[in-house]
Design a protein around this motif. Sequence first.
Motif, PDB file in Angstrom:
ATOM      1  N   UNK A  95       0.847  -1.186   0.000  1.00 33.35           N
ATOM      2  CA  UNK A  95       0.000   0.000   0.000  1.00 33.35           C
ATOM      3  C   UNK A  95       0.884   1.238   0.000  1.00 33.35           C
ATOM      4  N   UNK A  96       0.370   2.333  -0.499  1.00 32.27           N
ATOM      5  CA  UNK A  96       1.179   3.538  -0.609  1.00 32.27           C
ATOM      6  C   UNK A  96       1.513   4.147   0.749  1.00 32.27           C
ATOM      7  N   UNK A  97       0.729   3.835   1.782  1.00 29.74           N
ATOM      8  CA  UNK A  97       1.003   4.407   3.099  1.00 29.74           C
ATOM      9  C   UNK A  97       1.898   3.513   3.964  1.00 29.74           C
ATOM     10  N   UNK A  98       2.305   2.377   3.443  1.00 26.41           N
ATOM     11  CA  UNK A  98       3.193   1.491   4.188  1.00 26.41           C
ATOM     12  C   UNK A  98       4.615   2.043   4.203  1.00 26.41           C
ATOM     13  N   UNK A 140      11.305  -6.379   5.417  1.00 24.30           N
ATOM     14  CA  UNK A 140      10.989  -6.466   3.990  1.00 24.30           C
ATOM     15  C   UNK A 140       9.793  -7.389   3.783  1.00 24.30           C
ATOM     16  N   UNK A 141       9.742  -8.484   4.515  1.00 27.16           N
ATOM     17  CA  UNK A 141       8.616  -9.415   4.410  1.00 27.16           C
ATOM     18  C   UNK A 141       7.310  -8.737   4.834  1.00 27.16           C
ATOM     19  N   UNK A 142       7.349  -7.973   5.904  1.00 28.75           N
ATOM     20  CA  UNK A 142       6.147  -7.247   6.330  1.00 28.75           C
ATOM     21  C   UNK A 142       5.722  -6.234   5.279  1.00 28.75           C
ATOM     22  N   UNK A 143       6.663  -5.562   4.672  1.00 29.58           N
ATOM     23  CA  UNK A 143       6.358  -4.545   3.657  1.00 29.58           C
ATOM     24  C   UNK A 143       5.658  -5.147   2.444  1.00 29.58           C
ATOM     25  N   UNK A 144       6.130  -6.319   2.004  1.00 27.08           N
ATOM     26  CA  UNK A 144       5.557  -6.967   0.837  1.00 27.08           C
ATOM     27  C   UNK A 144       4.463  -7.986   1.186  1.00 27.08           C
ATOM     28  N   UNK A 145       4.121  -8.111   2.446  1.00 27.10           N
ATOM     29  CA  UNK A 145       3.066  -9.008   2.929  1.00 27.10           C
ATOM     30  C   UNK A 145       3.323 -10.463   2.533  1.00 27.10           C
ATOM     31  N   UNK A 146       4.543 -10.919   2.762  1.00 18.68           N
ATOM     32  CA  UNK A 146       4.903 -12.317   2.549  1.00 18.68           C
ATOM     33  C   UNK A 146       5.525 -12.833   3.842  1.00 18.68           C
ATOM     34  N   UNK A 147       5.691 -14.135   3.911  1.00 21.89           N
ATOM     35  CA  UNK A 147       6.319 -14.711   5.095  1.00 21.89           C
ATOM     36  C   UNK A 147       7.822 -14.441   5.064  1.00 21.89           C
ATOM     37  N   UNK A 148       8.380 -14.208   6.233  1.00 22.11           N
ATOM     38  CA  UNK A 148       9.795 -13.867   6.339  1.00 22.11           C
ATOM     39  C   UNK A 148      10.695 -14.998   5.846  1.00 22.11           C
TER      40      UNK A 148
END
Length: 68
Positions: free
Chosen positions: A5-8, A26-34
């Motif tokens: 999202x643009x506000x992340x 980075x995983x949280x930013x892209x919404x994937x598992x670490x």
Amino acid sequence: MNLPDSDKKIYRDLDNGMISGVCAGVANYFSVEAVWVRGAAIFGLIFLSVPVLLAYVAAVVLLPRRVL
């Protein structure tokens, strides 16, 4: 893969990180598992050691820590 999202904001997640929290952030930013980001980092370290290591160190220095 979900686009961020643009506000992340990207940050280092020290609570969920193993070394310095870069991969977890980075995983949280892209919404994937670490685990996937860590696997990609290890794969990159094997085949492109110097650029990946420099990028990781730069991320440790430049990315802010997550503030709760």
